[in-house]
Scaffold this motif. Structure first.
Motif, PDB file in Angstrom:
ATOM      1  N   SER A   1       0.632  -1.104  -0.081  1.00 18.24           N
ATOM      2  CA  SER A   1       0.199  -0.113   0.146  1.00 18.24           C
ATOM      3  C   SER A   1       0.762   1.336  -0.434  1.00 18.24           C
ATOM      4  O   SER A   1       0.829   2.541   1.002  1.00 18.24           O
ATOM      5  CB  SER A   1      -1.129   0.248   1.250  1.00 18.24           C
ATOM      6  OG  SER A   1      -0.024   0.186   2.380  1.00 18.24           O
TER       7      SER A   1
ATOM      8  N   SER B   1       3.087   3.990  -2.484  1.00 17.84           N
ATOM      9  CA  SER B   1       3.377   4.171  -3.599  1.00 17.84           C
ATOM     10  C   SER B   1       4.750   5.332  -4.375  1.00 17.84           C
ATOM     11  O   SER B   1       5.320   5.264  -2.999  1.00 17.84           O
ATOM     12  CB  SER B   1       2.373   5.410  -4.615  1.00 17.84           C
ATOM     13  OG  SER B   1       0.986   4.145  -4.947  1.00 17.84           O
TER      14      SER B   1
ATOM     15  N   PRO C   1      -1.084   5.396  -1.988  1.00 19.45           N
ATOM     16  CA  PRO C   1      -1.731   5.908  -2.933  1.00 19.45           C
ATOM     17  C   PRO C   1      -2.146   6.646  -3.249  1.00 19.45           C
ATOM     18  O   PRO C   1      -2.907   7.405  -3.732  1.00 19.45           O
ATOM     19  CB  PRO C   1      -2.221   4.684  -3.310  1.00 19.45           C
ATOM     20  CG  PRO C   1      -1.014   3.208  -2.827  1.00 19.45           C
ATOM     21  CD  PRO C   1      -0.581   4.603  -1.316  1.00 19.45           C
TER      22      PRO C   1
ATOM     23  N   HIS D   1       4.746   8.101 -12.133  1.00 23.82           N
ATOM     24  CA  HIS D   1       3.754   7.608 -10.523  1.00 23.82           C
ATOM     25  C   HIS D   1       4.232   5.480 -10.717  1.00 23.82           C
ATOM     26  O   HIS D   1       3.561   5.424 -11.935  1.00 23.82           O
ATOM     27  CB  HIS D   1       3.043   7.717 -10.135  1.00 23.82           C
ATOM     28  CG  HIS D   1       2.327   6.459  -9.357  1.00 23.82           C
ATOM     29  ND1 HIS D   1       0.918   6.426  -9.500  1.00 23.82           N
ATOM     30  CD2 HIS D   1       1.772   6.677  -8.330  1.00 23.82           C
ATOM     31  CE1 HIS D   1       0.181   5.246  -9.078  1.00 23.82           C
ATOM     32  NE2 HIS D   1       1.355   5.795  -7.635  1.00 23.82           N
ATOM     33  N   TRP D   2       4.402   4.729  -9.427  1.00 21.16           N
ATOM     34  CA  TRP D   2       4.233   3.408  -9.989  1.00 21.16           C
ATOM     35  C   TRP D   2       3.791   2.992  -8.618  1.00 21.16           C
ATOM     36  O   TRP D   2       4.101   3.745  -7.304  1.00 21.16           O
ATOM     37  CB  TRP D   2       5.169   2.946 -10.611  1.00 21.16           C
ATOM     38  CG  TRP D   2       6.196   2.292  -9.897  1.00 21.16           C
ATOM     39  CD1 TRP D   2       6.821   1.317  -8.871  1.00 21.16           C
ATOM     40  CD2 TRP D   2       7.094   4.062 -10.161  1.00 21.16           C
ATOM     41  NE1 TRP D   2       7.756   1.931  -8.818  1.00 21.16           N
ATOM     42  CE2 TRP D   2       8.361   3.022  -8.999  1.00 21.16           C
ATOM     43  CE3 TRP D   2       7.947   4.308 -10.732  1.00 21.16           C
ATOM     44  CZ2 TRP D   2       9.675   3.584  -9.628  1.00 21.16           C
ATOM     45  CZ3 TRP D   2       9.065   4.881 -10.898  1.00 21.16           C
ATOM     46  CH2 TRP D   2       9.655   4.781 -10.124  1.00 21.16           C
ATOM     47  N   GLN D   3       3.102   2.034  -8.040  1.00 20.46           N
ATOM     48  CA  GLN D   3       2.612   1.814  -7.123  1.00 20.46           C
ATOM     49  C   GLN D   3       3.197   0.198  -6.891  1.00 20.46           C
ATOM     50  O   GLN D   3       4.222  -0.598  -7.684  1.00 20.46           O
ATOM     51  CB  GLN D   3       0.665   0.783  -7.423  1.00 20.46           C
ATOM     52  CG  GLN D   3       0.625   0.131  -6.395  1.00 20.46           C
ATOM     53  CD  GLN D   3      -0.292   1.119  -5.524  1.00 20.46           C
ATOM     54  OE1 GLN D   3      -0.895   2.013  -5.954  1.00 20.46           O
ATOM     55  NE2 GLN D   3       0.102   0.902  -4.389  1.00 20.46           N
TER      56      GLN D   3
ATOM     57  N   GLU E   1       4.014  -2.855  -5.150  1.00 15.82           N
ATOM     58  CA  GLU E   1       3.472  -4.220  -5.250  1.00 15.82           C
ATOM     59  C   GLU E   1       3.785  -5.538  -3.961  1.00 15.82           C
ATOM     60  O   GLU E   1       2.983  -5.775  -3.492  1.00 15.82           O
ATOM     61  CB  GLU E   1       4.386  -5.432  -6.137  1.00 15.82           C
ATOM     62  CG  GLU E   1       3.872  -4.479  -7.228  1.00 15.82           C
ATOM     63  CD  GLU E   1       3.924  -5.311  -8.963  1.00 15.82           C
ATOM     64  OE1 GLU E   1       3.715  -7.103  -8.307  1.00 15.82           O
ATOM     65  OE2 GLU E   1       4.002  -5.602  -9.601  1.00 15.82           O
TER      66      GLU E   1
END
Length: 110
Positions: free
Chosen positions: A4, A6, A64, A87-89, A91
Motif C-alpha cells: 500500500s 506508491s 496511493p 508514478h507507480w504502485q 507491489e
C-alpha cells in the motif's frame, strides 16, 4: 509483505531545487521520504531541439491516496515547463517500513 505504498519519480535542473521541493513535500506530509540520486545525463528532444542536460533525480515515497495531491504540488513547485512526474504502485514492501512510512503522512479526507 503488503503493497500500500506508491513511488513518484522526477528529475530537477539543480540539486538545490530537488532538495527544496523534497523538503516542502516532506513538511507538508505529502511524502514520507525522498531519495536523491547523483546527477544523471538526460538526452531528449524538446520543442524541436536536441538537449543534453545534467539532471538530479529524486524518488518520493508516499501513500496511493496522496499520489495525486503530491504530484500536483510537485508540478506547482517544479521549475521545468514539462517535468517528468512518474508514478507507480509498490507491489510489496517490508511491513514495518510501510507502517512507519504511512505514519509520517497526512491523513487525506475520505
Amino acid at each position: 509483505m503488503t503493497g500500500s505504498l506508491s513511488l513518484i519519480y522526477s528529475t530537477f535542473g539543480s540539486e538545490e531545487e530537488a532538495r527544496d521541493v523534497a523538503k516542502t513535500l516532506l513538511l507538508e506530509k505529502l511524502i514520507a521520504c525522498a531519495n536523491h540520486f547523483p546527477a544523471i545525463l538526460s538526452q531528449y528532444e524538446y520543442q524541436g531541439k536536441f538537449h543534453e542536460d545534467r539532471e538530479f533525480p529524486v524518488l518520493f515515497k508516499t501513500a496511493p491516496e496522496l499520489v495525486k495531491p503530491a504530484g500536483e504540488r510537485l508540478l506547482g513547485l517544479h521549475s521545468f515547463d514539462t517535468p517528468a512526474v512518474l508514478h507507480w504502485q509498490v507491489e510489496a514492501s517490508n511491513p514495518g517500513y510501510e507502517k512507519w512510512l504511512l505514519g509520517q503522512l497526512i491523513k487525506p479526507p475520505r
